[in-house]
Design an enzyme around this catalytic site. Structure first.
Site, PDB file in Angstrom:
ATOM      1  N   SER A 253      34.009  51.418  49.183  1.00 43.02           N
ATOM      2  CA  SER A 253      35.257  50.894  48.620  1.00 43.02           C
ATOM      3  C   SER A 253      35.788  51.793  47.517  1.00 43.02           C
ATOM      4  O   SER A 253      36.194  51.330  46.453  1.00 43.02           O
ATOM      5  CB  SER A 253      35.039  49.464  48.090  1.00 43.02           C
ATOM      6  OG  SER A 253      36.257  48.774  47.970  1.00 43.02           O
TER       7      SER A 253
ATOM      8  N   LYS B 298      42.213  47.349  51.072  1.00 42.81           N
ATOM      9  CA  LYS B 298      41.964  48.690  51.619  1.00 42.81           C
ATOM     10  C   LYS B 298      41.941  48.715  53.146  1.00 42.81           C
ATOM     11  O   LYS B 298      42.045  49.796  53.746  1.00 42.81           O
ATOM     12  CB  LYS B 298      40.665  49.250  51.048  1.00 42.81           C
ATOM     13  CG  LYS B 298      40.716  49.489  49.531  1.00 42.81           C
ATOM     14  CD  LYS B 298      39.473  50.205  49.056  1.00 42.81           C
ATOM     15  CE  LYS B 298      39.522  50.500  47.565  1.00 42.81           C
ATOM     16  NZ  LYS B 298      38.991  49.421  46.738  1.00 42.81           N
TER      17      LYS B 298
ATOM     18  N   SER C 193      39.626  44.230  47.148  1.00 37.82           N
ATOM     19  CA  SER C 193      39.544  45.416  48.003  1.00 37.82           C
ATOM     20  C   SER C 193      39.704  45.142  49.491  1.00 37.82           C
ATOM     21  O   SER C 193      39.666  46.085  50.289  1.00 37.82           O
ATOM     22  CB  SER C 193      38.232  46.157  47.754  1.00 37.82           C
ATOM     23  OG  SER C 193      38.303  46.873  46.549  1.00 37.82           O
TER      24      SER C 193
ATOM     25  N   LYS D 255      35.167  44.202  55.622  1.00 40.36           N
ATOM     26  CA  LYS D 255      35.405  44.736  54.283  1.00 40.36           C
ATOM     27  C   LYS D 255      35.009  43.731  53.224  1.00 40.36           C
ATOM     28  O   LYS D 255      35.220  42.530  53.370  1.00 40.36           O
ATOM     29  CB  LYS D 255      36.891  45.098  54.120  1.00 40.36           C
ATOM     30  CG  LYS D 255      37.210  45.824  52.820  1.00 40.36           C
ATOM     31  CD  LYS D 255      36.733  47.256  52.861  1.00 40.36           C
ATOM     32  CE  LYS D 255      36.881  47.969  51.510  1.00 40.36           C
ATOM     33  NZ  LYS D 255      35.909  47.482  50.501  1.00 40.36           N
TER      34      LYS D 255
END
Length: 343
Positions: free
Chosen positions: A171, A115, A112, A279
């Site tokens: 997320s 993202k 992720s 993140k």
């Protein structure tokens, strides 16, 4: 099992123009780039054969330091922390000094962390106040892939700004799917935009396969150094910086949507001094990943850890790297040849 980010910010464009020499359009919320970016600093890049999986990545770095007029210099001889993840990288965003690297140019899945690019691409196109209607396919996408979600329901209408919080904090694969569906339009076209942005930003060892980092045959990959570069661009965007460093975001119920409360999955926030996000990510293939940053005594340190074996270990690794780098001299001595220890 949860995958794709397990349960358990013309600034970016201006920075990109200065840092990576791109021609990407600036978002509506852009502000002037910081002094280091205006000085023409170029992020150091690993040379040699960084895609290989040997015991270490070649040590020489390249990159013009607009502040000091030299290649990135090595840190002093002081014991660096032992990092158990497959790859790691940490550098000073203002000077370009690379403090730590382990397999920093090795191509790996990044789950992720993908993202971050999703949010970046959306901000190149969308108004923050634009409203997106959630479709049943968005909800179904997250459920069918057993992915983390923002708890969205079909028929809800939320602003792009709120959906970006849903992408970055919990997320949410449902939120990223909705944004890609609208601003691709569709996942395939949106992914093509992501890869075009990666090329423009100089992320030469990065390929995205989808907008959320979920595994698929012939899936995407990146490197610790490329993801650290991307984190610097993201943090130069005031909107992404705010979102990435937010611990909790509340969307109050309205006629358009129900109430949502999203908590940031990054455990460094509120615990690690100066932490700014960025993140988290997890899939079985990628392991536990983390893109992180912290302001230490006015120095912005940015790092990435890929392929850790447990969720908590990635945060401990980040903590150790930040503490260690903060203890090094802001202008480390030139030990010759532009070699950075531990790469």
């Amino acid at each position: 099992m949860q995958i794709g980010g397990i349960r358990l910010g013309a600034c970016a464009a201006l920075a990109a123009l200065a840092v990576f020499g791109t021609g990407l359009s600036a978002p509506a919320h852009a502000h002037p780039a910081p002094a280091a970016a205006r000085a023409g600093w170029t992020a150091p890049t690993v040379t040699g054969a960084p895609g290989t999986a040997g015991s270490a990545v070649p040590a020489r770095l390249t990159g013009a330091d607009g502040l000091a007029g030299a290649v990135a210099r090595p840190v002093a001889d002081r014991a660096a922390p032992a990092i158990t993840g497959k790859a790691a990288y940490l550098f000073d965003a203002a000077t370009g000094t690379a403090y730590f690297g382990k397999q920093a140019g090795r191509r790996l899945p990044v789950a992720s962390l993908t993202k971050v690019m999703t949010a970046y691409v959306v901000l190149r196109q969308a108004s923050l106040d634009a409203v997106v209607r959630i479709d049943a396919s968005d909800v179904r996408h997250a459920r069918a892939n057993d992915a983390t979600s923002a708890g969205l329901r079909a028929g809800e209408r939320l602003t792009v700004r709120d959906l970006l919080y849903g992408v970055m904090l919990p997320s949410g694969a449902d939120a990223s799917h909705a944004l890609a569906r609208v601003y691709g339009p569709g996942a395939a076209r949106f992914t093509a935009r992501m890869n075009a942005a990666a090329r423009a930003l100089g992320l030469s060892l990065t390929r995205y396969a989808n907008p959320d980092g979920l595994p698929e045959p012939g899936g995407g990959y990146s490197t610790a150094i490329d993801q650290a570069k991307l984190a610097r661009v993201a943090l130069n965007d005031p909107v992404l910086r705010t979102i990435a460093s937010t611990r909790r975001h509340v969307v109050r119920a309205s006629k358009l949507h129900r109430a949502h409360t999203w908590t940031n999955s990054n455990k460094l926030l509120g615990k690690t001094p100066g932490a700014l996000g960025v993140k988290t990510g997890y899939t079985r293939a990628a392991g536990y990943c983390l893109s992180f940053a912290a302001d230490r005594d006015g120095r912005l340190l940015i790092g990435v850890v890929l392929g850790e074996s447990s969720s908590d270990r990635r945060f401990r690794s980040a903590d150790r790297l930040l503490d260690w780098a903060a203890g090094q001299a802001a202008e480390p001595p030139d030990l010759g040849a532009g070699v950075v220890r531990n790469l």
